[in-house]
Design an enzyme around this catalytic site. Structure first.
Site, PDB file in Angstrom:
ATOM      1  N   ARG A  44       0.841  -1.189   0.000  1.00 39.16           N
ATOM      2  CA  ARG A  44       0.000   0.000   0.000  1.00 39.16           C
ATOM      3  C   ARG A  44       0.883   1.249   0.000  1.00 39.16           C
ATOM      4  NH1 ARG A  44      -5.125  -0.356   3.936  1.00 39.16           N
ATOM      5  NH2 ARG A  44      -6.005  -1.602   2.246  1.00 39.16           N
ATOM      6  N   GLU A  60      -2.422  -8.037  -5.603  1.00 38.65           N
ATOM      7  CA  GLU A  60      -3.797  -8.490  -5.805  1.00 38.65           C
ATOM      8  C   GLU A  60      -3.854  -9.952  -6.267  1.00 38.65           C
ATOM      9  OE1 GLU A  60      -6.427  -7.254  -4.832  1.00 38.65           O
ATOM     10  OE2 GLU A  60      -5.798  -5.217  -4.356  1.00 38.65           O
ATOM     11  N   LEU A 103       2.530 -21.078  -1.428  1.00 34.30           N
ATOM     12  CA  LEU A 103       1.449 -20.094  -1.358  1.00 34.30           C
ATOM     13  C   LEU A 103       0.127 -20.659  -1.866  1.00 34.30           C
ATOM     14  CD1 LEU A 103       0.995 -17.230  -0.408  1.00 34.30           C
ATOM     15  CD2 LEU A 103       1.571 -16.405  -2.687  1.00 34.30           C
ATOM     16  N   TYR A 143     -12.755  -8.917 -10.476  1.00 39.87           N
ATOM     17  CA  TYR A 143     -12.317  -8.271  -9.251  1.00 39.87           C
ATOM     18  C   TYR A 143     -10.952  -7.595  -9.425  1.00 39.87           C
ATOM     19  CZ  TYR A 143      -9.794  -7.543  -5.022  1.00 39.87           C
ATOM     20  OH  TYR A 143      -9.008  -6.954  -4.071  1.00 39.87           O
ATOM     21  N   ASP A 161     -15.006  -8.056  -3.706  1.00 38.02           N
ATOM     22  CA  ASP A 161     -14.469  -9.315  -3.185  1.00 38.02           C
ATOM     23  C   ASP A 161     -15.402  -9.810  -2.083  1.00 38.02           C
ATOM     24  OD1 ASP A 161     -14.034  -7.579  -1.138  1.00 38.02           O
ATOM     25  OD2 ASP A 161     -12.055  -8.338  -0.624  1.00 38.02           O
ATOM     26  N   CYS A 223     -18.559   0.945  13.669  1.00 35.49           N
ATOM     27  CA  CYS A 223     -18.705   1.104  12.218  1.00 35.49           C
ATOM     28  C   CYS A 223     -19.193   2.507  11.843  1.00 35.49           C
ATOM     29  CB  CYS A 223     -19.686   0.073  11.679  1.00 35.49           C
ATOM     30  SG  CYS A 223     -19.941   0.207   9.894  1.00 35.49           S
TER      31      CYS A 223
END
Length: 421
Positions: A44, A60, A103, A143, A161, A223
């Site tokens: 990020r 991704e 993985l 996606y 997702d 939230c």
DNA sequence: CAAGCGTGGGT
DNA sequence: TACCCAAGCTT
């Protein structure tokens, strides 16, 4: 908090006179939350910094059906070894696969490599800047195309997702169970997507789902959309998304045969490499079918040649007898019961099977199963029929025994203890 | 469109 | 323990 209003005030909701929209979710509220709680992840970019499309894409792909924790070390290794798409495209596939090892979902690694080469060969080494073109690349579906477009290029795209699906399903109390609800959920999420900061919005939505709007026991109190959430207002947020009705399938029945030699070893075989429980170890069973004729169950039990007085060597007759019987078996696919084998040939021993009281029940994704269990004790030198083998009791723990077969063995075992008690 | 594809962590 | 399930794609 102080940082909260930093970007929000710029372009918060338009003209609408203040309070009207109180019941409608708004992107600005989520973005404000994101600005305060944004997680620092390896892939990020820092706030305000431009993301590297290569890194976004790489992360991704790795994150498909894979947790952040599992991905992190792999991402670091890949980035260190292949810092850009050209480097990755130039690498031998074997090296990519080796680095990916552990993985899972290895088609991703093959597609990753193919995609890198496609980007270099067909797009001049730059990832295309629109969803459709991205979608056409190997390993990039709806996606991932939307995620790369939004996060790397800040295009108004809406990746959906599992997190987003759950958040939106709750926000609007979507009653349709997935995957049928997917178009509806996409439409709702799409309508929420702001034209600016679409990448942040996408990540905010996923972060919300990953940290607060969790599958079980969502932290609704924290939230930012709590008061706008239809499911929360109903008081049953955790029941969304609706579970698709579990098609339980038709009950199948069959019999399992636990043959135990006097040294304690158990007769097993390996299932075909593909299909249900592919490659796993099992004790011999009849077919598993909706129509199960228990009266004839023993017809399908394994048959043993008499132990040879002199040793372990077999005769051609033994092999023929064994394979012939084995050949009568088929996949456990619910097909009609095969015809009975021919009468016992000379030399075959009549095995004394005893029915273990009770039933072993098991539920597969597609159907429930009930197995009656038969057990037999055999002499030490008894040879395993073709396609089967004896496993020492101490080694059973090391076999690839599915839970169903563990149940079967436990059932036979428990009954033994009861018999002796 | 359902099924297959790996693995590790959470409950 | 035995599932559930996690930033899905492909066939």
């Amino acid at each position: 908090m102080t940082l909260a209003g930093k970007r929000k005030s710029k372009k918060s909701s338009p003209p609408v006179s203040g309070r009207e929209n109180k019941t409608l979710p708004q992107a600005g509220d989520l973005l404000a939350w994101y600005d305060r709680h944004r997680r620092a992840l390896p892939w990020r970019a820092a706030p305000g910094q431009r993301s590297d499309p290569y890194r976004v894409w790489l992360s991704e792909i790795m994150l498909q059906q894979t947790t952040v924790k599992a991905v992190a070390p792999y991402y670091a290794r890949f980035l260190s070894r292949w810092p850009d798409v050209r480097a990755l495209a130039a690498a031998p596939l074997a090296e990519v696969l080796k680095t990916w090892a552990g993985l899972g979902y290895y088609a991703r690694a093959r597609n990753l490599h193919a995609c890198a080469r496609a980007v270099v060969e067909h797009h001049g080494g730059e990832f295309p800047r629109n969803e459709d073109a991205l979608r056409g690349l190997p390993g990039i579906g709806a996606y991932t195309a939307a995620a790369v477009a939004a996060i790397a290029f800040d295009i108004r795209a809406t990746p959906v997702d599992g997190n987003v699906e759950r958040v939106i399903a709750r926000l609007y109390a979507v009653e349709t169970p997935p995957p049928a609800a997917k178009p509806e959920i996409y439409r709702l999420a799409r309508a929420l997507t702001p034209s600016r900061r679409a990448g942040d919005f996408a990540q905010a939505l996923m972060d919300l789902g990953a940290t607060l709007c969790t599958p079980k026991r969502p932290a609704c109190a924290l939230c930012p959309w709590r008061d706008r959430c239809a499911a929360y207002r109903r008081g049953d947020a955790e029941t969304f998304p609706r579970r698709p009705p579990k098609r339980e399938g038709v009950l199948r029945r069959g019999a399992a045969f636990v043959a135990r030699r006097s040294d304690g070893s158990v007769l097993v075989r390996t299932r075909p490499a593909k299909g249900l429980l592919g490659g796993m170890t099992e004790v011999p069973t009849t077919e598993w079918a909706a129509e199960f004729d228990e009266a004839n169950a023993l017809v399908h039990a394994p048959r043993f040649s008499p132990p040879l007085p002199g040793g372990e060597r077999s005769t051609s007759r033994d092999t023929i007898a064994g394979s012939r019987v084995r050949g009568k078996r088929r996949q456990n696919s619910g097909l009609p019961v095969p015809p009975h084998p021919d009468p016992l040939p000379n030399g075959e021993r009549e095995t004394c099977w005893r029915r273990i009281p009770g039933i072993v029940r098991h539920v597969f994704t597609h159907f429930p199963l009930e197995l009656k269990v038969y057990a037999a004790d055999l002499p030490l030198r008894t040879r395993a029929p073709t396609g089967m083998r004896w496993v020492a009791s101490a080694d059973i723990a090391h076999e690839a025994l599915p839970s169903l077969m563990r149940k079967v063995l436990a059932h036979a075992q428990t009954s033994d203890r009861i018999d002796k008690a």
